[in-house]
Design an enzyme around this catalytic site. Structure first.
Site, mmCIF file in Angstrom:
data_model
loop_
_atom_site.group_PDB
_atom_site.id
_atom_site.type_symbol
_atom_site.label_atom_id
_atom_site.label_comp_id
_atom_site.label_asym_id
_atom_site.label_seq_id
_atom_site.Cartn_x
_atom_site.Cartn_y
_atom_site.Cartn_z
ATOM 1 N N HIS A 75 4.254 47.580 58.037
ATOM 2 C CA HIS A 75 3.302 47.090 57.031
ATOM 3 C C HIS A 75 2.899 45.634 57.261
ATOM 4 C CE1 HIS A 75 6.836 45.120 55.519
ATOM 5 N NE2 HIS A 75 6.087 44.455 54.674
ATOM 6 N N HIS A 90 -0.144 40.893 56.354
ATOM 7 C CA HIS A 90 0.683 41.717 55.469
ATOM 8 C C HIS A 90 -0.206 42.750 54.793
ATOM 9 C CE1 HIS A 90 3.350 42.854 52.198
ATOM 10 N NE2 HIS A 90 4.334 42.274 52.856
#
Length: 168
Positions: A75, A90
């Site tokens: 992620h 992110h």
């Protein structure tokens, strides 16, 4: 003596004009970091930057450099540009909880990348279906080593558009 002073000023201006461009890793709407619903980003604890509300799930290298970290949950990606700018991308908020579900990493740690290389593909629709916030902060994590970080004034970007200027 005036000429010497002028040369010094020109040298200073030249230094100020040296910057690294960090290009948009995703296409989408620009969101100010202070609007991100996570204190780590909104309070700039990790550093200054900007966020993108992505319009698709393709994530590209924001500059030429190296992939320092592909988080095991895929992620988030940490990269360093060829001239030392450290950036984290992110994807979404709290998406670490998905443990990699919906994320397909296309790079690995220590891989050399060129601006525009595909880093990851993300199933944005599934993230939204599961009520995840897909806003994607792009943060300069070693900004203390630079003079300033300036954000784009654009409200929308295509991947590859200039997103941030990091002044040396």
């Amino acid at each position: 003596k005036v000429e010497t002073k002028s040369a010094e000023v020109k040298q200073e201006v030249k230094k100020l004009n040296k910057y690294t461009s960090v290009f948009a890793p995703m296409s989408g709407k620009i969101v100010s970091l202070d609007q991100v619903n996570d204190d780590v980003f909104s309070k700039k604890i990790m550093g200054p930057g900007i966020a993108i509300l992505p319009s698709d799930g393709k994530v590209y290298a924001p500059f030429d450099g190296v992939v320092n970290t592909v988080f095991p949950t895929k992620h988030a990606y940490g990269l360093t540009s060829t001239d030392g700018v450290e950036t984290i991308i992110h994807i979404g908020l709290d998406t670490v909880n998905l443990e990699g579900k919906y994320f397909d990493a296309k790079v690995k740690n220590d891989q050399i990348v060129k601006k525009g290389d595909l880093l990851a593909e993300v199933d944005i629709k599934s993230l939204l279906k599961e009520n995840y916030d897909i806003v994607t902060p792009v943060v300069i994590t070693n900004s203390d080593q630079f003079i300033d970080v300036i954000e784009t004034k654009d409200t929308e970007v295509q991947s590859g558009d200039e997103l941030l200027k990091v002044f040396h």
